[in-house]
Design a protein around this motif. Structure first.
Motif, PDB file in Angstrom:
ATOM      1  N   SER A  35      66.126  45.568  38.465  1.00  0.00           N
ATOM      2  CA  SER A  35      66.265  44.953  39.792  1.00  0.00           C
ATOM      3  C   SER A  35      65.411  43.711  39.959  1.00  0.00           C
ATOM      4  CB  SER A  35      65.904  45.978  40.873  1.00  0.00           C
ATOM      5  OG  SER A  35      64.587  46.465  40.667  1.00  0.00           O
ATOM      6  N   SER A  36      64.347  43.570  39.166  1.00  0.00           N
ATOM      7  CA  SER A  36      63.455  42.426  39.301  1.00  0.00           C
ATOM      8  C   SER A  36      62.623  42.305  38.033  1.00  0.00           C
ATOM      9  CB  SER A  36      62.543  42.577  40.520  1.00  0.00           C
ATOM     10  OG  SER A  36      61.708  43.725  40.394  1.00  0.00           O
ATOM     11  N   CYS A  37      61.912  41.178  37.921  1.00  0.00           N
ATOM     12  CA  CYS A  37      61.050  41.000  36.756  1.00  0.00           C
ATOM     13  C   CYS A  37      59.777  40.270  37.142  1.00  0.00           C
ATOM     14  CB  CYS A  37      61.765  40.248  35.635  1.00  0.00           C
ATOM     15  SG  CYS A  37      62.128  38.518  35.993  1.00  0.00           S
ATOM     16  N   ILE A  38      58.705  40.580  36.426  1.00  0.00           N
ATOM     17  CA  ILE A  38      57.425  39.915  36.608  1.00  0.00           C
ATOM     18  C   ILE A  38      56.794  39.679  35.239  1.00  0.00           C
ATOM     19  CG2 ILE A  38      56.976  40.840  38.921  1.00  0.00           C
ATOM     20  CD1 ILE A  38      55.134  42.921  37.612  1.00  0.00           C
ATOM     21  N   CYS A  39      55.817  38.798  35.219  1.00  0.00           N
ATOM     22  CA  CYS A  39      55.104  38.492  33.987  1.00  0.00           C
ATOM     23  C   CYS A  39      53.618  38.766  34.200  1.00  0.00           C
ATOM     24  CB  CYS A  39      55.328  37.026  33.627  1.00  0.00           C
ATOM     25  SG  CYS A  39      54.512  36.493  32.114  1.00  0.00           S
ATOM     26  N   LEU A  40      53.015  39.532  33.298  1.00  0.00           N
ATOM     27  CA  LEU A  40      51.582  39.801  33.341  1.00  0.00           C
ATOM     28  C   LEU A  40      50.948  39.185  32.100  1.00  0.00           C
ATOM     29  CD1 LEU A  40      51.470  43.550  34.483  1.00  0.00           C
ATOM     30  CD2 LEU A  40      51.386  41.488  35.900  1.00  0.00           C
ATOM     31  N   ILE A  41      49.968  38.324  32.306  1.00  0.00           N
ATOM     32  CA  ILE A  41      49.289  37.653  31.210  1.00  0.00           C
ATOM     33  C   ILE A  41      47.918  38.292  31.048  1.00  0.00           C
ATOM     34  CG2 ILE A  41      48.419  35.443  30.356  1.00  0.00           C
ATOM     35  CD1 ILE A  41      50.555  34.191  32.341  1.00  0.00           C
ATOM     36  N   PHE A  42      47.714  38.940  29.918  1.00  0.00           N
ATOM     37  CA  PHE A  42      46.452  39.619  29.641  1.00  0.00           C
ATOM     38  C   PHE A  42      45.591  38.718  28.759  1.00  0.00           C
ATOM     39  CE2 PHE A  42      49.237  43.100  30.793  1.00  0.00           C
ATOM     40  CZ  PHE A  42      48.395  43.965  31.493  1.00  0.00           C
ATOM     41  N   ALA A  43      44.402  38.389  29.225  1.00  0.00           N
ATOM     42  CA  ALA A  43      43.498  37.504  28.496  1.00  0.00           C
ATOM     43  C   ALA A  43      42.225  38.250  28.136  1.00  0.00           C
ATOM     44  CB  ALA A  43      43.159  36.272  29.342  1.00  0.00           C
ATOM     45  N   ASN A  44      41.777  38.124  26.875  1.00  0.00           N
ATOM     46  CA  ASN A  44      40.552  38.828  26.458  1.00  0.00           C
ATOM     47  C   ASN A  44      39.336  37.980  26.817  1.00  0.00           C
ATOM     48  OD1 ASN A  44      40.889  36.849  24.449  1.00  0.00           O
ATOM     49  ND2 ASN A  44      39.934  38.135  22.881  1.00  0.00           N
ATOM     50  N   LYS A  45      39.102  37.904  28.098  1.00  0.00           N
ATOM     51  CA  LYS A  45      38.020  37.080  28.619  1.00  0.00           C
ATOM     52  C   LYS A  45      37.544  37.688  29.931  1.00  0.00           C
ATOM     53  CE  LYS A  45      36.957  32.153  28.870  1.00  0.00           C
ATOM     54  NZ  LYS A  45      37.493  30.791  28.625  1.00  0.00           N
ATOM     55  N   ASN A  46      36.344  37.362  30.352  1.00  0.00           N
ATOM     56  CA  ASN A  46      35.853  37.794  31.655  1.00  0.00           C
ATOM     57  C   ASN A  46      36.374  36.848  32.724  1.00  0.00           C
ATOM     58  OD1 ASN A  46      34.406  39.461  29.993  1.00  0.00           O
ATOM     59  ND2 ASN A  46      32.390  38.916  30.784  1.00  0.00           N
ATOM     60  N   GLY A  47      36.751  37.396  33.866  1.00  0.00           N
ATOM     61  CA  GLY A  47      37.217  36.548  34.952  1.00  0.00           C
ATOM     62  C   GLY A  47      37.748  37.370  36.101  1.00  0.00           C
ATOM     63  N   VAL A  79      59.525  32.631  38.380  1.00  0.00           N
ATOM     64  CA  VAL A  79      59.126  33.895  37.757  1.00  0.00           C
ATOM     65  C   VAL A  79      57.689  34.174  38.165  1.00  0.00           C
ATOM     66  CG1 VAL A  79      58.694  35.110  35.598  1.00  0.00           C
ATOM     67  CG2 VAL A  79      60.717  33.665  35.824  1.00  0.00           C
ATOM     68  N   GLU A  80      57.516  35.256  38.885  1.00  0.00           N
ATOM     69  CA  GLU A  80      56.216  35.556  39.476  1.00  0.00           C
ATOM     70  C   GLU A  80      55.333  36.288  38.474  1.00  0.00           C
ATOM     71  OE1 GLU A  80      56.841  36.173  44.000  1.00  0.00           O
ATOM     72  OE2 GLU A  80      58.660  36.901  43.017  1.00  0.00           O
ATOM     73  N   GLY A  81      54.083  35.835  38.396  1.00  0.00           N
ATOM     74  CA  GLY A  81      53.206  36.384  37.382  1.00  0.00           C
ATOM     75  C   GLY A  81      51.774  36.528  37.836  1.00  0.00           C
ATOM     76  N   ALA A  82      51.009  37.270  37.055  1.00  0.00           N
ATOM     77  CA  ALA A  82      49.596  37.485  37.358  1.00  0.00           C
ATOM     78  C   ALA A  82      48.777  37.316  36.093  1.00  0.00           C
ATOM     79  CB  ALA A  82      49.373  38.883  37.940  1.00  0.00           C
ATOM     80  N   MET A  83      47.571  36.819  36.278  1.00  0.00           N
ATOM     81  CA  MET A  83      46.605  36.665  35.194  1.00  0.00           C
ATOM     82  C   MET A  83      45.654  37.851  35.265  1.00  0.00           C
ATOM     83  SD  MET A  83      45.902  34.499  32.773  1.00  0.00           S
ATOM     84  CE  MET A  83      44.598  33.721  31.813  1.00  0.00           C
ATOM     85  N   ILE A  84      45.597  38.640  34.207  1.00  0.00           N
ATOM     86  CA  ILE A  84      44.756  39.824  34.170  1.00  0.00           C
ATOM     87  C   ILE A  84      43.692  39.635  33.085  1.00  0.00           C
ATOM     88  CG2 ILE A  84      44.683  42.332  33.957  1.00  0.00           C
ATOM     89  CD1 ILE A  84      46.504  41.445  36.230  1.00  0.00           C
ATOM     90  N   PHE A  85      42.440  39.551  33.495  1.00  0.00           N
ATOM     91  CA  PHE A  85      41.363  39.390  32.531  1.00  0.00           C
ATOM     92  C   PHE A  85      40.896  40.756  32.026  1.00  0.00           C
ATOM     93  CE2 PHE A  85      41.298  35.454  34.962  1.00  0.00           C
ATOM     94  CZ  PHE A  85      41.266  34.516  33.927  1.00  0.00           C
ATOM     95  N   GLN A  86      40.459  40.793  30.778  1.00  0.00           N
ATOM     96  CA  GLN A  86      40.044  42.056  30.168  1.00  0.00           C
ATOM     97  C   GLN A  86      38.873  42.678  30.921  1.00  0.00           C
ATOM     98  OE1 GLN A  86      38.794  41.684  26.083  1.00  0.00           O
ATOM     99  NE2 GLN A  86      38.871  43.885  25.706  1.00  0.00           N
ATOM    100  N   ASN A  87      37.953  41.833  31.366  1.00  0.00           N
ATOM    101  CA  ASN A  87      36.780  42.299  32.113  1.00  0.00           C
ATOM    102  C   ASN A  87      36.612  41.461  33.374  1.00  0.00           C
ATOM    103  OD1 ASN A  87      35.888  44.147  29.981  1.00  0.00           O
ATOM    104  ND2 ASN A  87      35.292  42.296  28.862  1.00  0.00           N
TER     105      ASN A  87
END
Length: 242
Positions: free
Chosen positions: A117-129, A147-155
């Protein structure tokens, strides 16, 4: 409450099967298989929690399908900025992996994932933020931001590992949820104090390493499509940019 501005991109309402494209990026190719597995486990935990929250409102068909780039070999991006004002990550990373634009990826999604029904993009970065989401609004460049997305930092900035609740929090942002803590775009100065009285455990107010002590409360449920029940006082929490 007018929801047209928050129901305009690739993530409209949170129901049905959601396609989640996760992209693992690093500056040096050293994410590590175990660290990526931990990130995916947190994503699964966030997704399972969201399906349970949907069921609280009678939504029984929410589920997730996951795809990825960079799981076996990091997508190299250098430098990785932690500036939350850099909002073109989805465009930058999708073009990095071979799409001409996010709209080309969306066209692929429509052709190959018609059961979703929908799609999103999650960007996982191995960095603090500080993790953040970039939902689409009708007045921005559709080619870059649809295309809706989010930046997800490891820490987190503190160095503590990012919680599964943060991933769920950012996913909810992509589907229209508002922050309920005090922030620069809050319409009034006491948003957080009022939210603590009404929604003390809402995931848009606070996060916890124990995601099961958090909930999607009635305002957030309405914004993401779990509930159709609107209240006039919901507008009190509407941020200035809407």
């Amino acid at each position: 409450m007018d929801l047209n501005n928050i129901r305009a991109g690739s993530a409209v309402t949170l129901f049905g099967k959601v396609y989640v494209l996760s992209i693992f990026i690093s500056e040096d190719g050293k994410w590590g298989a175990e660290a990526k597995n931990q990130a995916y486990q947190k994503l699964y935990q966030a997704q399972n929690w969201l399906t349970l929250q949907a069921k609280r409102y009678g939504i029984s068909n929410l589920s997730f399908e996951n795809g990825n780039f960079g799981l076996e070999k990091d997508i190299i991006v250098s430098p990785i900025s932690t500036d939350i004002k850099k909002v073109d990550w989805t465009y930058s990373v999708l073009t990095n992996v071979g799409y001409t634009s996010p709209l080309q990826f969306y066209d692929w999604f429509l052709k190959n994932k018609s059961h979703c029904s929908s799609c999103i993009c999650l960007i996982f970065a191995n960095k603090n933020g500080r993790s953040f989401a970039v939902p689409f609004k009708p007045d921005v460049d559709k080619k870059k931001y649809f295309v809706e997305g989010a930046m997800i930092f490891q820490n987190y900035d503190s160095g503590n590992e990012t919680a599964a609740a943060t991933i769920a929090h950012e996913i909810l942002h992509l589907y229209g949820a508002f922050d309920l803590y005090q922030h620069p775009s809050a319409r009034t100065n006491d948003v957080e104090a009022y939210a603590k009285k009404l929604f003390p455990n809402d995931i848009m107010l606070r996060v916890s390493y124990n995601i099961n002590e958090l909930v999607v409360d009635k305002l957030t449920a309405y914004l993401v499509g779990f509930s159709q029940e609107s209240e006039s006082w919901f507008d009190y929490f509407r941020p200035n940019y809407l």
